[in-house]
Design an enzyme around this catalytic site. Structure first.
Site, PDB file in Angstrom:
ATOM      1  N   CYS A 338     113.744 -19.157  93.548  1.00 37.36           N
ATOM      2  CA  CYS A 338     114.674 -19.542  94.548  1.00 37.36           C
ATOM      3  C   CYS A 338     114.218 -19.035  96.022  1.00 37.36           C
ATOM      4  CB  CYS A 338     116.007 -19.499  94.256  1.00 37.36           C
ATOM      5  SG  CYS A 338     116.625 -20.093  93.197  1.00 37.36           S
ATOM      6  N   ALA A 339     112.882 -18.592  96.306  1.00 40.60           N
ATOM      7  CA  ALA A 339     112.849 -17.655  97.406  1.00 40.60           C
ATOM      8  C   ALA A 339     111.206 -18.308  97.768  1.00 40.60           C
ATOM      9  CB  ALA A 339     112.799 -16.376  97.312  1.00 40.60           C
TER      10      ALA A 339
END
Length: 383
Positions: A338-339
């Site tokens: 998620c980055a």
């Protein structure tokens, strides 16, 4: 699940007292806090108050009434940025942020908030002077993660906060990977808002989190609804904490969070940090020798925590994680975590990395087994 090494996602197992506290809140209290004047409801309210006090002490937040309970760090971050920023305000953040911070900021950008994203170096660390260069007269907020969920790198928060203070900007700290793993003193660091999940380093259950807000910060509530107080008003009250906690609290979760905080206080954060850091150093030493293995994050051990990201030449990170799970019962996390901007920054995009994140309850034998398993998988070759 024989070996769990995904503590950066959620800590497991929890201290036994956490499970006991959750069950006790459901069986022995049962009532909702702030929703009645009878004994059980008052007991529930007392539990909330005592947990706020414990968290305020844990993070050195000046006013325990400004500890807002949330369901996770994502809700806390949304409450902070959407409750603070107005069209025309400017925000400075970094390329190492999780989508839980970046996506709310991009939503606000569409509504007229200006956004600058400072590029970190290839180790994932941010230069405070690069933050300074992005500061404008309209800069309202500097928002960043304390520790990267991809590299484990520790950002120089105190130095960045000092830069923000020079211009009168506030500092929002995403402590998703540092709360419960590193000592955090809001006042010493110069942090105005701190968002943290309860289910990671704080050792509480999923569905818990908090936003700690300094006394000089004014926010508008994210949600509106029942607060148990000020029921005669048509509009959502903006007082702390009730105005920011619309709806029924997750009392069993908060009870478990309190037990997690108590465990950390008794164990001592320095001991927790030392153990997890030692695990990370051990993994680096063992895995660096594997053929084709590339390790990410700061080379300086004092600038990182225990989690470790790696890639292996010729292997997809997800395939490695699958083999570890299927053949050895080892749970790790692979992908972009998620980055995606963080992975672009360190050079691991689009495939992402394999992330190994030990916790307090991890054993050296489990890490040895993980290293041996990885070596065996790589030696056999990509299927």
């Amino acid at each position: 699940m024989s070996i769990y090494l995904d503590n950066a996602a959620t800590s497991h197992p929890k201290p036994p007292a956490v499970y006991a506290a959750v069950l006790a809140a459901m069986q022995q209290i049962g009532a909702s806090p702030g929703r009645g004047g009878y004994g059980a409801a008052l007991q529930a309210s007392r539990l909330l108050f005592e947990t706020r006090e414990a968290l305020a002490d844990f993070f050195n937040c000046a006013d325990s009434s400004r500890i807002v309970f949330t369901h996770n760090a994502t809700e806390a971050l949304n409450t902070a940025v959407r409750g603070l920023l107005q069209p025309g305000d400017h925000v400075v953040t970094t390329s190492m942020e999780h989508n839980s911070l970046l996506r709310p900021l991009f939503m606000l950008q569409k509504a007229g908030v200006e956004l600058s994203i400072v590029l970190a170096d290839t180790e994932g660390l941010v230069d405070p002077q690069a933050i300074r260069r992005e500061i404008r007269p309209t800069t309202r907020l500097v928002a960043l993660a304390h520790v990267s969920n991809v590299t484990g790198g520790i950002q120089p928060v105190a130095e960045i906060a000092a830069v923000a203070r020079e211009s009168g900007a506030l500092v929002l700290l995403d402590a998703a990977q540092s709360a419960g793993c590193l000592p955090i003193d809001m006042q010493a660091l110069g942090v105005d808002l701190l968002a943290a999940p309860g289910h990671k380093g704080l050792l509480g259950p999923q569905g818990t989190g908090l936003l700690a807000v300094a006394p000089h910060v004014r926010l508008h509530p994210l949600l509106a609804g029942g607060t148990g107080s000020s029921s005669d008003q048509d509009h959502q009250p903006e007082g702390f904490p009730e105005g920011f906690e619309a709806g029924t609290h997750n009392l069993p979760g908060i009870a478990g969070l309190r037990a997690g905080i108590d465990f950390l206080a008794t164990t001592g954060l320095p001991a927790v940090a030392e153990r997890e850091h030692g695990y990370g150093s051990y993994l680096r030493e063992q895995l660096a020798a594997l053929p084709g293995c590339r390790l990410y994050g700061p080379a300086d051990p004092q600038k990182r925590v225990g989690l470790l990201s790696l890639t292996v030449a010729g292997w997809d990170a997800s395939a490695l994680a699958f083999e570890l799970d299927r053949e050895y019962g080892i749970a790790v996390r692979a992908g972009l975590h998620c980055a995606p901007r963080a992975h672009r920054t360190i050079g691991s995009y689009p495939g992402g990395t394999l992330r190994i994140s030990p916790g307090w309850f991890t054993t050296t034998e489990e890490l040895e087994h993980c290293c041996t398993a990885l070596a065996t998988i790589i030696q056999k070759g990509n299927p």
